[in-house]
Design an enzyme around this catalytic site. Sequence first.
Site, PDB file in Angstrom:
ATOM      1  CG  HIS A 104      -2.027   0.899   1.307  1.00 30.74           C
ATOM      2  ND1 HIS A 104      -2.325   1.771   0.303  1.00 30.74           N
ATOM      3  CD2 HIS A 104      -2.925   1.154   2.301  1.00 30.74           C
ATOM      4  CE1 HIS A 104      -3.353   2.515   0.665  1.00 30.74           C
ATOM      5  NE2 HIS A 104      -3.734   2.166   1.889  1.00 30.74           N
ATOM      6  CG  HIS A 137      -4.357   0.890  -8.361  1.00 24.52           C
ATOM      7  ND1 HIS A 137      -5.670   0.840  -8.008  1.00 24.52           N
ATOM      8  CD2 HIS A 137      -3.736   1.671  -7.437  1.00 24.52           C
ATOM      9  CE1 HIS A 137      -5.839   1.576  -6.917  1.00 24.52           C
ATOM     10  NE2 HIS A 137      -4.677   2.084  -6.540  1.00 24.52           N
ATOM     11  CG  ASP A 167       3.096   4.525  -4.464  1.00 23.82           C
ATOM     12  OD1 ASP A 167       3.144   5.616  -3.874  1.00 23.82           O
ATOM     13  OD2 ASP A 167       2.333   3.609  -4.145  1.00 23.82           O
TER      14      ASP A 167
HETATM   15  N1  CMC Z   1       4.442  -6.448 -11.570  1.00 22.90           N
HETATM   16  C1  CMC Z   1       4.274  -7.568 -12.281  1.00 22.90           C
HETATM   17  N2  CMC Z   1       3.112  -8.250 -12.386  1.00 22.90           N
HETATM   18  C2  CMC Z   1       2.080  -7.729 -11.728  1.00 22.90           C
HETATM   19  C3  CMC Z   1       2.171  -6.538 -10.965  1.00 22.90           C
HETATM   20  C4  CMC Z   1       3.407  -5.892 -10.913  1.00 22.90           C
HETATM   21  N3  CMC Z   1       3.560  -4.762 -10.221  1.00 22.90           N
HETATM   22  N4  CMC Z   1       0.964  -6.260 -10.415  1.00 22.90           N
HETATM   23  C5  CMC Z   1       0.145  -7.242 -10.826  1.00 22.90           C
HETATM   24  N5  CMC Z   1       0.816  -8.130 -11.616  1.00 22.90           N
HETATM   25  C6  CMC Z   1       0.244  -9.303 -12.291  1.00 22.90           C
HETATM   26  C7  CMC Z   1       0.015 -10.443 -11.319  1.00 22.90           C
HETATM   27  O1  CMC Z   1       1.145 -11.294 -11.252  1.00 22.90           O
HETATM   28  C8  CMC Z   1      -1.176 -11.122 -11.941  1.00 22.90           C
HETATM   29  O2  CMC Z   1      -0.726 -11.878 -13.039  1.00 22.90           O
HETATM   30  P1  CMC Z   1      -1.406 -13.325 -13.368  1.00 22.90           P
HETATM   31  O3  CMC Z   1      -2.816 -12.979 -13.758  1.00 22.90           O
HETATM   32  O4  CMC Z   1      -0.573 -13.890 -14.456  1.00 22.90           O
HETATM   33  O5  CMC Z   1      -1.331 -14.109 -12.087  1.00 22.90           O
HETATM   34  C9  CMC Z   1      -2.008  -9.968 -12.498  1.00 22.90           C
HETATM   35  O6  CMC Z   1      -1.047  -8.935 -12.793  1.00 22.90           O
HETATM   36  C10 CMC Z   1      -3.066  -9.446 -11.543  1.00 22.90           C
HETATM   37  O7  CMC Z   1      -2.403  -9.088 -10.308  1.00 22.90           O
HETATM   38  P2  CMC Z   1      -3.014  -9.180  -8.835  1.00 22.90           P
HETATM   39  O8  CMC Z   1      -1.913  -9.516  -7.888  1.00 22.90           O
HETATM   40  O9  CMC Z   1      -4.228 -10.042  -8.856  1.00 22.90           O
HETATM   41  O10 CMC Z   1      -3.462  -7.686  -8.618  1.00 22.90           O
HETATM   42  P3  CMC Z   1      -3.982  -7.070  -7.267  1.00 22.90           P
HETATM   43  O11 CMC Z   1      -5.119  -6.207  -7.638  1.00 22.90           O
HETATM   44  O12 CMC Z   1      -4.221  -8.120  -6.229  1.00 22.90           O
HETATM   45  O13 CMC Z   1      -2.739  -6.210  -6.775  1.00 22.90           O
HETATM   46  C11 CMC Z   1      -1.259  -4.432  -6.422  1.00 22.90           C
HETATM   47  C12 CMC Z   1      -2.652  -4.842  -6.893  1.00 22.90           C
HETATM   48  C13 CMC Z   1      -1.158  -2.893  -6.425  1.00 22.90           C
HETATM   49  C14 CMC Z   1      -1.010  -4.941  -4.997  1.00 22.90           C
HETATM   50  C15 CMC Z   1      -0.210  -5.021  -7.407  1.00 22.90           C
HETATM   51  O14 CMC Z   1      -0.423  -4.541  -8.705  1.00 22.90           O
HETATM   52  C16 CMC Z   1       1.221  -4.759  -6.956  1.00 22.90           C
HETATM   53  O15 CMC Z   1       1.758  -5.520  -6.145  1.00 22.90           O
HETATM   54  N6  CMC Z   1       1.871  -3.672  -7.498  1.00 22.90           N
HETATM   55  C17 CMC Z   1       3.195  -3.301  -7.060  1.00 22.90           C
HETATM   56  C18 CMC Z   1       3.113  -2.562  -5.759  1.00 22.90           C
HETATM   57  C19 CMC Z   1       2.547  -1.168  -5.945  1.00 22.90           C
HETATM   58  O16 CMC Z   1       2.955  -0.439  -6.838  1.00 22.90           O
HETATM   59  N7  CMC Z   1       1.617  -0.798  -5.067  1.00 22.90           N
HETATM   60  C20 CMC Z   1       1.078   0.566  -5.031  1.00 22.90           C
HETATM   61  C21 CMC Z   1      -0.362   0.613  -5.358  1.00 22.90           C
HETATM   62  S1  CMC Z   1      -0.907   2.283  -5.666  1.00 22.90           S
HETATM   63  C22 CMC Z   1      -0.807   3.047  -4.112  1.00 22.90           C
HETATM   64  C23 CMC Z   1      -2.046   2.933  -3.344  1.00 22.90           C
HETATM   65  O17 CMC Z   1      -3.118   3.350  -3.840  1.00 22.90           O
HETATM   66  O18 CMC Z   1      -1.956   2.454  -2.196  1.00 22.90           O
END
Ligand code: CMC
Length: 422
Positions: free
Chosen positions: A263, A302, A358
Amino acid sequence: MPETITITDNRTGDSIEVPIDRGGVDAKEWGKLLPGVWFHDPAFGATSAAASGITELDGANGVLRYRGYPIEQLAEQSSYLEVAYLLIHGELPTAQEFEAWRYEITHHTFIHENVRKRFMEGFHHDAHPMGILVSTVAALSTFYPDAKDIEDRDLLMKQVVRLIAKMPTLAAGAYRHSAGMPFVYPDNSLDFAANFLSMMWKTAEPRYEANPVLARALDVLFILHADHEQNCSTTAMRTVGSAHADPYISTAAAASALYGPRHGGANEAVIRMLTEIGSIDNVAAYVEKVKRGEARLQGFGHRVYKNYDPRAKIIKRTAYEVFEVTGKSPMLDLALALEEVALSDDYFTSRKLYPNVDFYSGLIYQAMGFPMNMFTVLFAIPRTAGWLSHYTELLDQDSRIYRPRQIYTGEPARDYVPIVTR
Ligand code: CMC
């Protein structure tokens, strides 16, 4: 076409027609047809947990509005303090209302000496400033026993003002302690962002004059981070608030959620990632590593935005303004190269992974001289207004305590076995 869905229980053939109201269906109707069958959604991916009039986020189209006002217009024309008023009160203030609000906030920036002397100075010298912030915000609850009276609107607004006002003082105090530097008292003649910069950086000069470009850039970043509807920390705020915990304790809970690297800690992770990549020559190899699932591209993706995060666009512009003053961050070219490679790669485009807020904010903070462990603290300062607007909205809605159900996956009933026979 009727704006309804029909749910049929195939075990009995019973069905129920439920209206779709503003994009949602009432789960109580589900419960009438299927008592004891829970809608299983552990990470709330398909669940609306609140009806809220604060922030509108259209992730598919990259739209973000506070109380109806587009984030782009607020970032361009407003100030963080005005946005905080808008979030809390629902309307932009008149000149008179704004002056009263500014005066109130400015005159609540001081913290009780015991918070500084006994709490802040009690932390170990290398304590993470976010840990100090979370703990001292919680401790404020003990200094303001009237905060328990959340039914009294005037008293509640007093806590809201105190929290918004004291957050920068606590944040800067946490930094000064971890840097071994003396605490700097607030300067009531400065505006919100300039005062925070003064409490951060002032040394021996009688009055700290922040560079106006940097103070404005920080204020814009505060506007962009002020609210983001039902994110993890706001959900924590609403959950704890639904138990009628006081605003300080609830804000500490929200700030704890923000502390997590998924987050509010992501901008710190971006800098670590860019440091690890080291040079543009290594970008392609790093992207391959991400595609193999061995790393995440920090600052990308996101839960809600499936398009370029509108905040990231504004931040990218702000970064250039800051670099005009501070000199260009050596990591900027690396970040731009990484963004370009990722945005032209099917792995990222097919998953709709775009830069989020971010991706560039860490570069700005770093150029302004903030150490990495202050990045999440810089997020918590403005988000306090967002958290508190959700808290007050929740109380106005007279909501029930948050209490989800579960799918039990443990052992079936069994008899206790005395320890000697196990
Ligand atoms: N790098 C590579 N692959 C990714 C990433 C990433 N940053 N984010 C998602 N994916 C892939 C993930 O592996 C999955 O692939 P598959 O369908 O093949 O398994 C697909 O995209 C969907 O991902 P998810 O994990 O189901 O997505 P989520 O909605 O649960 O997670 C997130 C959202 C923000 C936690 C994630 O995108 C992430 O870890 N990003 C990096 C950390 C980050 O930048 N966080 C800041 C968020 S913005 C600030 C805020 O509002 O708090």
